[in-house]
Design a protein around this motif. Structure first.
Motif, short mmCIF file in Angstrom:
data_model
loop_
_atom_site.label_atom_id
_atom_site.label_comp_id
_atom_site.label_asym_id
_atom_site.label_seq_id
_atom_site.Cartn_x
_atom_site.Cartn_y
_atom_site.Cartn_z
N ILE A 95 -1.46 -8.87 -21.25
CA ILE A 95 -2.17 -7.74 -20.65
C ILE A 95 -1.14 -6.81 -20.03
O ILE A 95 -0.32 -7.24 -19.21
CB ILE A 95 -3.17 -8.23 -19.59
CG1 ILE A 95 -4.15 -9.23 -20.20
CG2 ILE A 95 -3.92 -7.06 -18.96
CD1 ILE A 95 -5.08 -9.88 -19.18
N PRO A 96 -1.12 -5.51 -20.40
CA PRO A 96 -0.13 -4.58 -19.84
C PRO A 96 -0.19 -4.54 -18.32
O PRO A 96 -1.29 -4.52 -17.74
CB PRO A 96 -0.53 -3.23 -20.46
CG PRO A 96 -1.30 -3.59 -21.69
CD PRO A 96 -2.02 -4.86 -21.37
N ASP A 150 0.44 -2.18 -16.37
CA ASP A 150 -0.12 -0.93 -15.85
C ASP A 150 -1.64 -1.00 -15.71
O ASP A 150 -2.25 -0.12 -15.08
CB ASP A 150 0.24 0.24 -16.77
CG ASP A 150 1.74 0.55 -16.75
OD1 ASP A 150 2.38 0.17 -15.75
OD2 ASP A 150 2.24 1.16 -17.70
N THR A 151 -2.23 -2.03 -16.29
CA THR A 151 -3.69 -2.20 -16.18
C THR A 151 -4.10 -2.57 -14.75
O THR A 151 -5.24 -2.33 -14.35
CB THR A 151 -4.16 -3.31 -17.15
OG1 THR A 151 -3.72 -3.00 -18.46
CG2 THR A 151 -5.67 -3.46 -17.13
N PHE A 152 -3.19 -3.12 -14.00
CA PHE A 152 -3.52 -3.66 -12.69
C PHE A 152 -3.26 -2.65 -11.57
O PHE A 152 -2.18 -2.06 -11.51
CB PHE A 152 -2.71 -4.94 -12.43
CG PHE A 152 -2.98 -6.03 -13.42
CD1 PHE A 152 -4.01 -6.93 -13.22
CD2 PHE A 152 -2.20 -6.14 -14.57
CE1 PHE A 152 -4.26 -7.93 -14.13
CE2 PHE A 152 -2.45 -7.15 -15.49
CZ PHE A 152 -3.48 -8.04 -15.28
N ASP A 158 -7.91 -1.67 -5.70
CA ASP A 158 -8.99 -0.74 -5.38
C ASP A 158 -8.98 -0.46 -3.88
O ASP A 158 -9.27 -1.35 -3.08
CB ASP A 158 -10.33 -1.33 -5.80
CG ASP A 158 -11.48 -0.34 -5.62
OD1 ASP A 158 -11.23 0.77 -5.09
OD2 ASP A 158 -12.62 -0.68 -6.01
N GLY A 176 -12.07 -7.83 -14.53
CA GLY A 176 -11.53 -7.59 -15.86
C GLY A 176 -12.01 -8.60 -16.87
O GLY A 176 -12.31 -8.27 -18.02
N ARG A 223 -12.67 -6.71 -20.57
CA ARG A 223 -11.39 -6.03 -20.78
C ARG A 223 -10.26 -7.03 -20.96
O ARG A 223 -9.29 -6.76 -21.66
CB ARG A 223 -11.10 -5.10 -19.60
CG ARG A 223 -12.03 -3.89 -19.50
CD ARG A 223 -11.62 -2.92 -18.41
NE ARG A 223 -11.75 -3.50 -17.07
CZ ARG A 223 -10.74 -3.81 -16.30
NH1 ARG A 223 -9.49 -3.60 -16.72
NH2 ARG A 223 -10.94 -4.33 -15.09
N PHE A 224 -10.36 -8.19 -20.29
CA PHE A 224 -9.36 -9.25 -20.43
C PHE A 224 -9.97 -10.36 -21.28
O PHE A 224 -10.89 -11.05 -20.85
CB PHE A 224 -8.97 -9.81 -19.06
CG PHE A 224 -8.38 -8.79 -18.12
CD1 PHE A 224 -7.93 -7.55 -18.55
CD2 PHE A 224 -8.27 -9.08 -16.76
CE1 PHE A 224 -7.40 -6.62 -17.69
CE2 PHE A 224 -7.73 -8.16 -15.87
CZ PHE A 224 -7.30 -6.92 -16.34
N SER A 284 -5.64 -14.19 -23.27
CA SER A 284 -4.68 -13.14 -22.92
C SER A 284 -3.78 -13.61 -21.78
O SER A 284 -4.24 -14.26 -20.84
CB SER A 284 -5.41 -11.86 -22.53
OG SER A 284 -6.18 -11.37 -23.61
N HIS A 329 5.02 -4.94 -9.03
CA HIS A 329 4.24 -3.78 -9.50
C HIS A 329 3.30 -3.27 -8.42
O HIS A 329 3.15 -2.05 -8.24
CB HIS A 329 3.46 -4.17 -10.75
CG HIS A 329 2.49 -3.13 -11.21
ND1 HIS A 329 2.88 -1.92 -11.76
CD2 HIS A 329 1.12 -3.12 -11.19
CE1 HIS A 329 1.82 -1.20 -12.06
NE2 HIS A 329 0.74 -1.91 -11.73
#
Length: 487
Positions: free
Chosen positions: A3-4, A6-8, A11, A29, A34-35, A39, A50
């Protein structure tokens, strides 16, 4: 597939710890699809770098997600979405957007909206001068001990008690404490069969109205009075007689002889904070015996009698079983708790219990046991003592500020409480005043909510000191006084 990273992202709207934010981010996710199962997630080190947070926070979040089967750990390889992770069932809409073509004006048989109730802004804490009533002050509340009592209630030892469907029964430990400790302080003796746990004072008043009243019966309430009670009586469809209040509480000369039930708040009248003296309490009980009616006593804020010793409860003076006593933990703990109790004859409690069974079954078991723990360990008494000391200091500061600026107090003869009942000068509408001071960061409650005829309350307003620091009170009073002068 990895999972990239940048997805994380965290919020900012989610109110919780960093660990909880990570858990929510990943579980959402997975649940949203989405996940995908299998994965690979970023390593704890990479994700921490990150997000700009501690690696241990990410590690702890991953561990919790593993225990809930959202993730699996594969030795030195890392963390992966579990092949058996929870999933949300999805159904494709067969009709598209549903239109509302129902004639609800004809379909609705009974209407419950439109009641005149006090309005409180959801974001009241963001105002610098919140003279708002009935909210908890986080600086006074005992967070640590409450948390410990909640954890104890949710532990394995008490699991069966707090998770069981108790049908019409209440937590025996909570009922026992109320019977042996809380009620005796008010001079009341009651058996467990005479006590019913409710979803707060409002729920207790509603149940009393439903059990005791119908379209052919007459109820008496104070005017001004508690808006929630007026709404409950309106829904009971009974005849309501609004009786005025003077410096000593309900004016008994205005109570008609055909009365069936009298609702009163003798300890601290809502909203004036007037305390009914012993002589009038006794006169009310004599009238009840003479005219054969029931009295429902809402023992409102009796814990906050820090100026004078609390007067005996009506129920403690009752020799005929005519008084139904309503108590609540909402004001002394916090309003979101929604937990109270009602005390009366076994016959009345039996009917009220049956009504509660149909509507809510019983209040949540874990809340009942948490409160029982908090009471039995002495934390409640310590909290009430601390609140009384704090409220007294704030009241003194507010009294001095009111006197200094020449504002008019409408209520009198109080023994404590948490608010002042105020009156504006001639030709100044309290609703206009409330709107004007709100623009300057001050929240007050206009008085029209409390009257049977809202226009009778145009010149009244309530200011509370339960949720504002002493240092801020003078500045807020200055704004009120300056605004009145400008109006």
């Amino acid at each position: 597939m990895s999972i990239p990273i940048d997805t994380f992202f965290l919020d900012p709207k989610f109110e919780g710890t960093l660990q909880q934010k990570i858990q929510r981010m990943i579980s959402e996710g997975v649940l949203s699809g989405r996940f995908n199962p299998g994965s690979k997630l970023p390593s704890s080190r990479k994700l921490a770098a990150h997000l700009g947070i501690s690696r241990i926070t990410v590690t702890l979040a991953y561990s919790e997600l593993v225990s809930d089967d959202y993730l699996i750990a594969k030795g030195r390889s890392g963390y992966y979405v579990s092949p058996t992770a929870p999933q949300r069932t999805r159904f494709e809409s067969l009709t598209g957007v549903t239109s509302d073509s129902v004639d609800w004006g004809r379909a609705i048989a009974q209407r419950y909206s439109g009641q005149v109730l006090v309005e409180k802004p959801v974001d009241w804490r963001s105002y610098p001068y919140p003279f708002i009533y009935g909210q908890a002050d986080e600086k006074i509340f005992d967070h640590s001990n409450w948390r410990q009592c909640a954890l104890q209630a949710l532990g394995k030892r008490e699991f069966e008690t707090v998770t069981a469907d108790s049908y019409e029964r209440d937590d025996p430990e909570l009922v026992k404490y109320i019977a042996l400790n809380t009620l005796p302080r008010r001079g009341i003796q009651a058996k467990p069969e005479q006590i019913l746990i409710t979803m707060g004072g409002q729920n207790a008043l509603w149940m009393a109205a439903k059990v005791l009243l119908n379209q052919r019966r007459t109820a008496v309430m104070e005017n001004p009075g508690y808006p929630g009670l007026r709404a409950a009586l309106n829904l009971a469809r009974c005849n309501v007689v609004n009786v005025p209040v003077d410096h000593a509480g309900m004016c008994l000369d205005s109570v008609p002889p055909e009365t069936d039930v009298v609702f009163t708040t003798p300890s601290h009248h809502c909203p004036t904070s007037v305390t009914m003296p012993l002589e009038r309490r006794q006169a009310l009980l004599e009238m009840a015996a003479r005219n054969d009616f029931i009295v429902v006593e809402d023992d409102y804020e009796f814990e906050m009698s820090f100026l004078n010793p609390p007067a005996p409860a009506l129920k403690s003076l009752d020799e005929e079983g005519r008084v139904i006593y309503v108590g609540s933990f909402s004001k002394s703990l916090f309003p979101g708790l929604r937990l109270g109790y009602i005390v009366g004859s076994e016959t009345f409690i039996r009917e009220a219990r049956a009504l509660r069974m149909v509507v809510v079954r019983h209040p949540p078991g874990h809340l009942q046991r948490t409160v029982a723990n908090f009471l039995s360990l002495g934390h409640f008494d310590a909290l009430v003592a601390r609140m009384g000391q704090t409220y007294r200091r704030r009241r003194d500061v507010m009294q001095e500020a009111i006197d200094r600026r020449g504002l008019q107090i409408a209520g009198a003869d109080v023994s404590g409480g948490s608010s002042f009942w105020m009156k504006t000068p001639d030709r100044i509408d309290a609703r206009a005043l409330a709107e004007a001071v709100k623009q300057r960061g001050v929240l007050i409650e206009p008085g029209h909510f409390f009257f049977a005829n809202p226009e009778d309350g145009n010149r009244f307003y309530r200011i509370a000191y339960s949720s504002i620091d002493s240092a801020r009170i003078p500045g807020g009073i200055d704004i009120i006084a300056d605004t009145i002068a400008s109006l």
